[in-house]
Write a protein that holds these residues in place. Structure first.
Motif: not given
Length: 174
Positions: A22-23, A26-27, A30, A140-141, A143
């Protein structure tokens, strides 16, 4: 179905994988999309004109899919550009709803004057509708949900370990 017990080590590893994944998503995926969508709301604008506005049709898994193909011309610092994105996430997307596509095409008919939002560093990066849409919020949400699943897996493991320690402690007291 037989009652299966999950290995605590496997649960811990999967929880860590979910959190790290997820990190990373996102990084690397996202955050840049969210940043660009937020920045696009403050991009400078210029006048443009719709030069092409057509409905395209394709098949996907046996289902008819429709897309709005819109092109527009605009000028920035006396240099001409052609854009084809309505929003940051609309390029190349299709839907099963012909009504939504027709509505979009009615909003952007050929020869219509439009306001074009363009990236001041890269003017060819332009849109007609700046800001976030549903897909941006999903990106955006999404992850964060994946990371939350990982945290819950690890918390479940901590709970099991805590109950095991409590049971061992109570058994040694008797």
């Amino acid at each position: 179905m037989a009652n299966q017990k999950n290995s605590p080590i496997a649960t811990f590893i999967m929880g860590i994988i979910f959190i790290v994944s997820s990190w990373m998503v996102y990084s690397n995926f996202s955050a840049p999309m969210v940043k660009e969508s937020e920045a696009s709301e403050n991009w400078p604008t210029t006048s443009g004109m719709i030069t092409y506005s057509e409905l395209s049709q394709s098949m996907s898994d046996g289902k008819k899919m429709y897309a709005a193909n819109v092109n527009y011309n605009f000028t920035v610092d006396e240099k001409a550009y052609t854009g084809d994105r309505i929003s940051l996430t609309s390029n190349g997307t299709s839907t099963g709803s012909v009504g939504k596509v027709k509505e979009t095409l009615q909003t952007y008919p050929v020869d219509a004057n439009v306001t074009v939002y363009y990236d001041p560093e890269f003017p060819n990066n332009a849109v007609l509708e700046p800001g976030a849409d549903f897909f941006i919020y999903f990106v955006k949400y999404g992850p964060l949900v994946l990371g939350l699943i990982g945290v819950l897996m690890i918390l479940q493991l901590v709970k099991k370990i805590g109950l095991l320690i409590l049971a061992l402690f109570l058994s040694t007291r008797n």
